[in-house]
Design an enzyme around this catalytic site. Structure first.
Site, PDB file in Angstrom:
ATOM      1  N   HIS A  57       0.844  -1.210   0.000  1.00 19.35           N
ATOM      2  CA  HIS A  57       0.000   0.000   0.000  1.00 19.35           C
ATOM      3  C   HIS A  57       0.870   1.248   0.000  1.00 19.35           C
ATOM      4  CE1 HIS A  57      -3.941   2.040   0.980  1.00 19.35           C
ATOM      5  NE2 HIS A  57      -3.050   3.018   1.081  1.00 19.35           N
ATOM      6  N   HIS A  59       1.601   5.367  -2.145  1.00 24.37           N
ATOM      7  CA  HIS A  59       1.119   6.429  -3.049  1.00 24.37           C
ATOM      8  C   HIS A  59       2.322   7.046  -3.753  1.00 24.37           C
ATOM      9  CE1 HIS A  59      -3.094   6.595  -1.569  1.00 24.37           C
ATOM     10  NE2 HIS A  59      -2.521   6.030  -0.512  1.00 24.37           N
ATOM     11  N   GLN A 152      -9.207   9.534  -5.441  1.00 25.33           N
ATOM     12  CA  GLN A 152      -8.866  10.260  -4.205  1.00 25.33           C
ATOM     13  C   GLN A 152      -9.956  11.247  -3.767  1.00 25.33           C
ATOM     14  OE1 GLN A 152      -5.457  10.809  -2.077  1.00 25.33           O
ATOM     15  NE2 GLN A 152      -7.405  11.148  -1.035  1.00 25.33           N
ATOM     16  N   HIS A 210      -9.357   2.049  -0.090  1.00 29.38           N
ATOM     17  CA  HIS A 210      -9.242   2.771   1.158  1.00 29.38           C
ATOM     18  C   HIS A 210     -10.629   2.663   1.789  1.00 29.38           C
ATOM     19  CE1 HIS A 210      -5.685   4.361  -0.742  1.00 29.38           C
ATOM     20  NE2 HIS A 210      -5.381   5.062   0.325  1.00 29.38           N
ATOM     21  N   GLU A 213     -11.335   4.881   6.610  1.00 29.06           N
ATOM     22  CA  GLU A 213     -10.142   5.507   7.196  1.00 29.06           C
ATOM     23  C   GLU A 213     -10.599   6.731   7.987  1.00 29.06           C
ATOM     24  OE1 GLU A 213      -7.022   6.765   4.536  1.00 29.06           O
ATOM     25  OE2 GLU A 213      -5.604   7.047   6.185  1.00 29.06           O
ATOM     26  N   ASP A 309       2.368   3.248   2.945  1.00 28.61           N
ATOM     27  CA  ASP A 309       1.369   4.265   2.580  1.00 28.61           C
ATOM     28  C   ASP A 309       2.015   5.522   1.985  1.00 28.61           C
ATOM     29  OD1 ASP A 309      -1.150   5.280   2.168  1.00 28.61           O
ATOM     30  OD2 ASP A 309      -1.694   5.478   4.263  1.00 28.61           O
TER      31      ASP A 309
HETATM   32 FE   FE2 Z   1      -3.395   5.169   1.259  1.00 27.67          FE
END
Ligand code: FE2
Length: 422
Positions: A57, A59, A152, A210, A213, A309
Site C-alpha cells: 500500500h 502512493h 482520491q 481505502h 479511514e 502508505d
Molecule cells: Fe493510502
C-alpha cells in the site's frame, strides 16, 4: 555448473546456515552444503537471509512532494487531501517521474522489491496514471509494481468520476480502488463499493479500497465490501485498506463483523506509520491509536499485511520506504511484541504482503525467483529490533544493491572494540 551459490545464509527461524544454489534467476538447491560448482559465489557470513520486503500500500504519485505547495500543519487526513488537490493542479509529468524513480532507488536499497501503489484518477488528464505506467514498465526488471486506480476525491463526488476510473483501467491499471468513507453520504459510499466491485469482476481485476479511514465508530463500509466480495465471487481478490474505524467500533458489532470478513476471504492492510499519525486528531485525552484490529483479524483467519502508505508527502513527512520501520511501528502500536507475534509481524511485510499482491514465484524455496535480502541480523527479532543494514539485495540471482556493515567503534577505558548490537 550453477550460476551462483550463496554460502552460509541463515533463513528465518533456522539455527544452522544453508547454501542456496541459483541458476537462470531461480533457486535450484537449498542445502546445508552445496557441492556443485558455480560461476560465482557470495558469502552471506552467517547473516539473516529473508524474502524481499513487499509494500502492498503506497502512493507513488504524491511521494517526495513534501512542502509543496505547503506543509500539513493540522496533521489530518483531510488537510492532506486539500494540499494534494492544490498540488495536483500544477503537476508536471517529468516531476512525478523523477520523484517516483528516486523513491524506487530508496525502495530497492531497503530491499523492498514489490510495491502496490495507488494512483489518483480524479485528475481529468490522468497524467499520473500515464507516468506511473511508464515507470512500472521501465523498472520491471528490478521491482514489481502494481497500480491501483484510486478516486482520491471520491468516485461519485464529480460527474466524471466513473468515466475517469474506467479510462484508467483501460490504460492498464491493475487494481480497482475506492474511498467510500469520503463520498458525500454513507449511501453514496455503499453505492460506490457495489459499482467498483462489479467493474472489477467484469474486468477480471483485483480490488483494493481505502475503507473506513476515520475514527467514526459508525463508518461501516467494510461490512458492505465483505458482502460484495462474496456476492461478486471476487473473494480474496478484494483488499480492505486502513479499516481504522474498526478501532473505535462497538465490541459487540465487531464480534459479528470479524466472521463476516473471514467468510468473505477478503484481505486487510494496516498502515501503522500513517494512521498512528493521522488518527485520533479530534480526540482530547485519551487519544485513540486508530489502527485496525490486527491481532483479532489474524486470529479470525484473515490475511493481514502492513503498508508504508506515504513517504514525505502531504500526509506524512517522514520515511525512506523501509518496511522494517513499518513493522517496528506496527509491532509497538498493535501491541504485538510477544515472542510468538514477532514472526507474524515480519510476515506482514514479506509473505503476507506478497499474498495480498498475489505475487508469483515469491519466497525462499527451490523453483522460486532467487530474490532476497541479506540483513545485518541473526534472527527475525533482531531485524525488527534493529532495522539493520540491508547488506545485499538480490533480484532474480543478481545483486542489485549493497550497504556496508554498520559497526560502532568504541574509544573509552577498557574497551577499544567494535559494537554491532547483535
Ligand atoms: Fe493510502
Amino acid at each position: 555448473m550453477l550460476d551462483c551459490i550463496i554460502r552460509n545464509g541463515l533463513l528465518p527461524g533456522a539455527v544452522e546456515c544453508v547454501d542456496l544454489g541459483i541458476s537462470a534467476g531461480k533457486f535450484v538447491e537449498i542445502a546445508p552444503h552445496i557441492v556443485a560448482q558455480a560461476e560465482d559465489e557470495f558469502n552471506a557470513r552467517g547473516y539473516l537471509l529473508t524474502p524481499p520486503f513487499v509494500d502492498p500500500h503506497f502512493h507513488m504519485d504524491s511521494t517526495l512532494s513534501l512542502g509543496t505547495p505547503r506543509f500539513n500543519e493540522s496533521g489530518t487526513l483531510l488537510e492532506g487531501i486539500q494540499i494534494w488537490a492544490e498540488l495536483k493542479a500544477d503537476l508536471k509529468a517529468e516531476v512525478i517521474k523523477k520523484r517516483a524513480l528516486r523513491l524506487l532507488d530508496w525502495s530497492i536499497a531497503r530491499g523492498t522489491l514489490a510495491v502496490r501503489t495507488h494512483v489518483d484518477v480524479t485528475d481529468p488528464t490522468l497524467l499520473a496514471v500515464d507516468v506511473l505506467l511508464e515507470v512500472k514498465e521501465e523498472m520491471r526488471e528490478w521491482v514489481d509494481i502494481q497500480l491501483v486506480a484510486f478516486p482520491q476525491e471520491g468516485l461519485l463526488r464529480s460527474s466524471q468520476g466513473k468515466d475517469l476510473l474506467v479510462r484508467a483501467v483501460e490504460k492498464g491499471v491493475d487494481v480497482v480502488g475506492g474511498i467510500p468513507h469520503f463520498e458525500r453520504t454513507t449511501s453514496h459510499g455503499t453505492e460506490s463499493i457495489t459499482w467498483l466491485c462489479e467493474l472489477a469482476a467484469q474486468k477480471g481485476l483485483q480490488v483494493d479500497m481505502h475503507c473506513d479511514e476515520s475514527d467514526d465508530p459508525l463508518s461501516r463500509h467494510i461490512e458492505h465490501l465483505a458482502y460484495e466480495a462474496r456476492r461478486t465471487g471476487l473473494g480474496a481478490k478484494v483488499t480492505g485498506s486502513h479499516l481504522t474505524s474498526m478501532h473505535s467500533m462497538d465490541n459487540y458489532y465487531v464480534s459479528k463483523l470479524l466472521p463476516l470478513i473471514a467468510e468473505s476471504e477478503i484481505q486487510v492492510i494496516c498502515n501503522p506509520l500513517i494512521n498512528i499519525h493521522l488518527q485520533g486528531r479530534q480526540d482530547n485525552y485519551p487519544k485513540r491509536r486508530g489502527l485496525t484490529r490486527v491481532p483479532e483479524l489474524l486470529g479470525a483467519g484473515v490475511n493481514v499485511a502492513l503498508g508504508h502508505d506515504c513517504v514525505m508527502d502531504p500526509w506524512y513527512p517522514m520515511g525512506s520506504h523501509d518496511m522494517l520501520e513499518v513493522a517496528h511501528m506496527g509491532a509497538h502500536c498493535l501491541q504485538m511484541l510477544g515472542n510468538s507475534q514477532l514472526a507474524d509481524v515480519f510476515s506482514m511485510v514479506t509473505g503476507r504482503a506478497a499474498q495480498v499482491m498475489q505475487l508469483e514465484n515469491y519466497g525462499l524455496e527451490v523453483g522460486k525467483d532467487a530474490s532476497f535480502v541479506l540483513l545485518q541480523a541473526k534472527s527475525v527479532s533482531d531485524a525488527l529490533r534493529l532495522r539493520p543494514a540491508r547488506l545485499a539485495v538480490f533480484r532474480r540471482g543478481l545483486c542489485i544493491a549493497e550497504t556496508p556493515e554498520v559497526k560502532a567503534q568504541l574509544h573509552f577505558g577498557r574497551n577499544e572494540g567494535q559494537v554491532d548490537f547483535l
